[in-house]
Every structure is written in structure tokens, then in C-alpha cells.
Motif scaffolding. Structure first.
Motif, PDB file in Angstrom:
ATOM      1  N   GLY A  78      45.911 -30.296  15.561  1.00 30.22           N
ATOM      2  CA  GLY A  78      44.991 -29.625  14.362  1.00 30.22           C
ATOM      3  C   GLY A  78      43.647 -30.090  14.323  1.00 30.22           C
ATOM      4  O   GLY A  78      43.323 -30.587  15.456  1.00 30.22           O
ATOM      5  N   ASN A  79      42.881 -29.937  13.243  1.00 28.96           N
ATOM      6  CA  ASN A  79      41.439 -29.902  13.041  1.00 28.96           C
ATOM      7  C   ASN A  79      40.958 -30.851  11.843  1.00 28.96           C
ATOM      8  O   ASN A  79      42.056 -30.649  10.939  1.00 28.96           O
ATOM      9  CB  ASN A  79      40.863 -28.524  13.057  1.00 28.96           C
ATOM     10  CG  ASN A  79      39.436 -28.630  12.867  1.00 28.96           C
ATOM     11  OD1 ASN A  79      38.635 -28.983  13.770  1.00 28.96           O
ATOM     12  ND2 ASN A  79      38.969 -27.898  11.620  1.00 28.96           N
ATOM     13  N   LEU A  80      40.190 -31.581  12.003  1.00 28.44           N
ATOM     14  CA  LEU A  80      39.840 -32.350  10.866  1.00 28.44           C
ATOM     15  C   LEU A  80      38.447 -32.453  10.698  1.00 28.44           C
ATOM     16  O   LEU A  80      37.751 -32.666  11.776  1.00 28.44           O
ATOM     17  CB  LEU A  80      40.250 -33.932  10.907  1.00 28.44           C
ATOM     18  CG  LEU A  80      40.429 -34.900   9.756  1.00 28.44           C
ATOM     19  CD1 LEU A  80      39.239 -35.232   9.101  1.00 28.44           C
ATOM     20  CD2 LEU A  80      41.162 -34.158   8.690  1.00 28.44           C
ATOM     21  N   LEU A  81      37.802 -32.108   9.651  1.00 30.41           N
ATOM     22  CA  LEU A  81      36.284 -32.029   9.490  1.00 30.41           C
ATOM     23  C   LEU A  81      35.826 -32.787   8.174  1.00 30.41           C
ATOM     24  O   LEU A  81      36.307 -32.904   7.343  1.00 30.41           O
ATOM     25  CB  LEU A  81      36.092 -30.507   9.163  1.00 30.41           C
ATOM     26  CG  LEU A  81      36.447 -29.726   8.185  1.00 30.41           C
ATOM     27  CD1 LEU A  81      35.512 -29.875   6.730  1.00 30.41           C
ATOM     28  CD2 LEU A  81      36.476 -28.063   8.394  1.00 30.41           C
ATOM     29  N   LEU A  82      34.548 -33.301   8.513  1.00 28.51           N
ATOM     30  CA  LEU A  82      33.910 -33.804   7.428  1.00 28.51           C
ATOM     31  C   LEU A  82      32.442 -33.361   7.638  1.00 28.51           C
ATOM     32  O   LEU A  82      31.752 -33.681   8.681  1.00 28.51           O
ATOM     33  CB  LEU A  82      33.955 -35.444   7.648  1.00 28.51           C
ATOM     34  CG  LEU A  82      33.411 -36.382   6.474  1.00 28.51           C
ATOM     35  CD1 LEU A  82      34.309 -36.430   5.292  1.00 28.51           C
ATOM     36  CD2 LEU A  82      32.820 -37.731   7.060  1.00 28.51           C
ATOM     37  N   LYS A  83      31.828 -32.745   6.541  1.00 25.88           N
ATOM     38  CA  LYS A  83      30.688 -32.155   6.773  1.00 25.88           C
ATOM     39  C   LYS A  83      30.117 -31.494   5.458  1.00 25.88           C
ATOM     40  O   LYS A  83      31.071 -31.389   4.341  1.00 25.88           O
ATOM     41  CB  LYS A  83      30.759 -30.950   7.612  1.00 25.88           C
ATOM     42  CG  LYS A  83      31.779 -29.857   7.235  1.00 25.88           C
ATOM     43  CD  LYS A  83      31.514 -28.393   7.969  1.00 25.88           C
ATOM     44  CE  LYS A  83      32.127 -27.443   7.405  1.00 25.88           C
ATOM     45  NZ  LYS A  83      31.788 -26.928   6.094  1.00 25.88           N
ATOM     46  N   PRO A  84      28.885 -31.409   5.370  1.00 27.98           N
ATOM     47  CA  PRO A  84      28.290 -30.834   3.988  1.00 27.98           C
ATOM     48  C   PRO A  84      28.800 -29.440   3.753  1.00 27.98           C
ATOM     49  O   PRO A  84      29.254 -28.677   4.524  1.00 27.98           O
ATOM     50  CB  PRO A  84      26.948 -30.646   4.397  1.00 27.98           C
ATOM     51  CG  PRO A  84      26.450 -31.369   5.636  1.00 27.98           C
ATOM     52  CD  PRO A  84      27.835 -31.486   6.250  1.00 27.98           C
ATOM     53  N   ILE A  85      29.120 -29.321   2.404  1.00 31.60           N
ATOM     54  CA  ILE A  85      30.057 -28.099   1.861  1.00 31.60           C
ATOM     55  C   ILE A  85      29.150 -26.918   1.408  1.00 31.60           C
ATOM     56  O   ILE A  85      28.066 -27.245   0.852  1.00 31.60           O
ATOM     57  CB  ILE A  85      31.078 -28.390   0.704  1.00 31.60           C
ATOM     58  CG1 ILE A  85      32.005 -27.139   0.436  1.00 31.60           C
ATOM     59  CG2 ILE A  85      30.174 -29.029  -0.380  1.00 31.60           C
ATOM     60  CD1 ILE A  85      33.029 -27.642  -0.369  1.00 31.60           C
ATOM     61  N   PRO A  86      29.297 -25.531   2.051  1.00 33.37           N
ATOM     62  CA  PRO A  86      28.370 -24.638   1.559  1.00 33.37           C
ATOM     63  C   PRO A  86      28.457 -24.108   0.022  1.00 33.37           C
ATOM     64  O   PRO A  86      29.715 -23.994  -0.498  1.00 33.37           O
ATOM     65  CB  PRO A  86      28.738 -23.410   2.220  1.00 33.37           C
ATOM     66  CG  PRO A  86      29.955 -23.996   3.130  1.00 33.37           C
ATOM     67  CD  PRO A  86      30.192 -25.203   2.906  1.00 33.37           C
ATOM     68  N   LEU A  87      27.371 -24.106  -0.754  1.00 38.34           N
ATOM     69  CA  LEU A  87      27.414 -23.940  -2.083  1.00 38.34           C
ATOM     70  C   LEU A  87      27.580 -22.314  -2.205  1.00 38.34           C
ATOM     71  O   LEU A  87      27.479 -21.335  -1.314  1.00 38.34           O
ATOM     72  CB  LEU A  87      26.132 -23.910  -2.698  1.00 38.34           C
ATOM     73  CG  LEU A  87      25.954 -25.620  -2.983  1.00 38.34           C
ATOM     74  CD1 LEU A  87      24.179 -25.605  -3.274  1.00 38.34           C
ATOM     75  CD2 LEU A  87      26.725 -26.101  -3.899  1.00 38.34           C
ATOM     76  N   SER A  88      28.251 -21.845  -3.274  1.00 42.56           N
ATOM     77  CA  SER A  88      28.534 -20.478  -3.765  1.00 42.56           C
ATOM     78  C   SER A  88      27.008 -19.724  -3.897  1.00 42.56           C
ATOM     79  O   SER A  88      26.035 -20.596  -4.423  1.00 42.56           O
ATOM     80  CB  SER A  88      29.294 -20.010  -4.823  1.00 42.56           C
ATOM     81  OG  SER A  88      30.390 -20.543  -4.736  1.00 42.56           O
ATOM     82  N   ALA A  89      26.987 -18.441  -3.742  1.00 41.98           N
ATOM     83  CA  ALA A  89      25.427 -17.848  -4.090  1.00 41.98           C
ATOM     84  C   ALA A  89      25.001 -17.900  -5.331  1.00 41.98           C
ATOM     85  O   ALA A  89      26.002 -17.920  -6.177  1.00 41.98           O
ATOM     86  CB  ALA A  89      25.715 -16.184  -3.766  1.00 41.98           C
ATOM     87  N   GLY A  90      23.848 -18.014  -5.571  1.00 38.55           N
ATOM     88  CA  GLY A  90      23.542 -18.615  -7.070  1.00 38.55           C
ATOM     89  C   GLY A  90      23.563 -19.879  -7.521  1.00 38.55           C
ATOM     90  O   GLY A  90      22.989 -20.130  -8.459  1.00 38.55           O
ATOM     91  N   GLU A  91      24.475 -20.610  -6.696  1.00 35.58           N
ATOM     92  CA  GLU A  91      24.423 -22.448  -7.148  1.00 35.58           C
ATOM     93  C   GLU A  91      23.201 -22.909  -6.801  1.00 35.58           C
ATOM     94  O   GLU A  91      22.423 -22.836  -5.770  1.00 35.58           O
ATOM     95  CB  GLU A  91      25.564 -22.833  -6.472  1.00 35.58           C
ATOM     96  CG  GLU A  91      26.946 -22.553  -7.251  1.00 35.58           C
ATOM     97  CD  GLU A  91      27.264 -23.197  -8.529  1.00 35.58           C
ATOM     98  OE1 GLU A  91      26.622 -24.109  -8.755  1.00 35.58           O
ATOM     99  OE2 GLU A  91      27.895 -22.392  -9.093  1.00 35.58           O
ATOM    100  N   PRO A  92      22.419 -23.749  -7.804  1.00 30.45           N
ATOM    101  CA  PRO A  92      21.153 -24.517  -7.702  1.00 30.45           C
ATOM    102  C   PRO A  92      21.723 -25.520  -6.661  1.00 30.45           C
ATOM    103  O   PRO A  92      22.752 -26.012  -6.721  1.00 30.45           O
ATOM    104  CB  PRO A  92      20.771 -25.069  -8.819  1.00 30.45           C
ATOM    105  CG  PRO A  92      22.105 -24.948  -9.793  1.00 30.45           C
ATOM    106  CD  PRO A  92      22.961 -23.742  -9.321  1.00 30.45           C
TER     107      PRO A  92
END
Ligand SMILES: CC(C)(COP(=O)(O)OP(=O)(O)OC[C@H]1O[C@@H](n2cnc3c(N)ncnc32)[C@H](O)[C@@H]1OP(=O)(O)O)[C@@H](O)C(=O)NCCC(=O)NCCS
Length: 176
Positions: A78-92
Motif C-alpha cells: 500500500g501507500n502511506l503519505l504525510l504532506k501538506p493538505i490542500p484547502l477547499s476553494a475560498g478557505e483563508p
């Protein structure tokens, strides 16, 4: 990217010769159905190779995207990730991005505790290296992934729409 080992698992960077495994993994609807607002299955080996190149490009002292393999025979599971998460559109977007942990395992490897063991390994390593907090977002219907969060001792913070342009259940963990 560093190599991490636990009793049963070895996490290492993705390689081009993992392409057949990645295609087998991500061409399965049951593996990708809860990933992001518009989940799609992977179609070709070329797509797998391009995805492996993107995974390897995340070269960071703490973050990473690892292939989970078994110590006994080196089999990818499998795959394991640790990374910055993308914000939803419009989130500051003030301040540093939240860092997420995520997992997806081949169905043949479900039910063995591998996701929890791999995530626990990465969390422990990241906290030792100074990461102040890790979050995980799960589709509200993804009970298997929420169970992994609970096994890891993550706190259930309820529903959020802050990430990935979709409603999610949010979990978080701080260093002990
Ligand atoms: C989410 C996902 C990784 C969970 O996999 P999983 O195998 O259920 O999770 P774990 O690795 O924690 O394994 C726990 C299971 O292994 C069992 N187990 C067996 N041996 C074990 C051991 N030595 N240690 C711990 N658990 C063990 C547990 O009893 C449990 O099984 P149960 O749920 O039937 O009680 C998997 O369902 C998946 O890949 N889904 C698709 C991708 C996805 O949705 N990812 C998350 C996006 S947010």
C-alpha cells in the motif's frame, strides 16, 4: 526520503518498478472511492509511472509518500503519505499548511493491521523530528479509515469542509 521499518513493515520511496503494483492498487474502485471530491480509478501504466514521479518529487526532511512493503518478502501492500493538505476553494490560507497523514492499502492486505502499523511508524518519526501536529480527513462513510484513526489515538474533531472541497470527518494528533 528516509526508509522506515517496524516489526512487519518497511516503508521506502516509490520506484518505477512499483508501477504494476500501483496500477493494480489504484485501478480498484474500492481503494479510491473515498479519495477526494472526484475519485477516479487509474487506467494505464504510464499514469502509474507519472504518479510515481510526482510521489518521489516530494523531497522533504519530514514529509513523504512511501510504498508500504512487508519485511519478510519485500511485497508492496500500500501507500502511506504525510504532506501538506490542500484547502477547499475560498478557505483563508493564513499560516503554515496543516499536515495530513493518509493511507491506502491493497484489499489483499486489509485486515492485518498494516495501515495502523505503517501510520504509527510515520507519526512517531515525524513527532521525533519536530512536527507539532498531524491531521487526517476521512469521508464520513469511510468507517474503516476512521477506525484506523482511532487505533492511532487520534482525536475525532467532527465534520469539516475545510479541505479537498468536500465534507470530511477530521481527526488530529499532537506529540505526546
Ligand atoms: C482504510 C484502510 C487502510 C483500513 O485497512 P485495515 O486493514 O482495516 O486497517 P488496519 O491496518 O488498521 O487493520 C485493522 C484490521 O486488522 C486486524 N488485525 C489483524 N492483525 C492485526 C495486528 N497484528 N495488529 C493490528 N490489527 C490487526 C484488526 O483486527 C482489524 O480488522 P477488523 O477491522 O476486521 O477488526 C483500508 O480499508 C483501505 O485501504 N481502504 C481504501 C483506501 C482508503 O479509503 N483510504 C483512506 C482514505 S481517508
Amino acid at each position: 526520503m528516509r526508509i522506515l521499518t517496524s516489526d512487519r513493515l518497511l516503508l521506502r520511496p516509490w520506484r518505477d518498478d512499483d508501477a504494476d503494483f500501483l496500477l493494480d492498487l489504484e485501478s480498484r474502485w474500492e481503494v479510491v472511492r473515498f479519495l477526494g471530491a472526484h475519485p477516479t480509478t487509474m487506467r494505464t501504466r504510464e499514469d502509474a509511472l507519472a504518479s510515481i514521479a510526482r510521489r518521489r518529487a516530494l523531497d522533504h526532511p519530514i514529509h513523504g509518500i512511501w510504498v508500504i512493503t512487508t519485511v519478510t518478502d519485500g511485497r508492496p501492500v500500500g501507500n502511506l503519505l504525510l504532506k501538506p493538505i490542500p484547502l477547499s476553494a475560498g478557505e483563508p490560507s493564513g499560516g503554515p499548511a496543516d499536515v495530513e497523514i493518509g493511507w491506502h492499502l491493497h484489499p489483499d492486505a486489509w485486515g492485518h493491521g498494516y495501515a495502523t502499523e505503517a501510520a504509527d511508524l510515520v507519526l512517531g518519526d515525524a513527532f521525533r523530528l519536530g512536527l507539532p501536529k498531524v491531521i487526517a480527513v476521512t469521508d464520513p462513510g469511510n468507517l474503516a479509515s476512521q477506525a484506523v484513526c482511532r487505533r492511532l489515538g487520534m482525536t475525532d474533531l467532527g465534520r469539516t469542509t475545510k479541505y479537498y472541497d468536500s465534507p470530511n470527518r477530521l481527526f488530529a494528533k499532537l506529540p505526546r
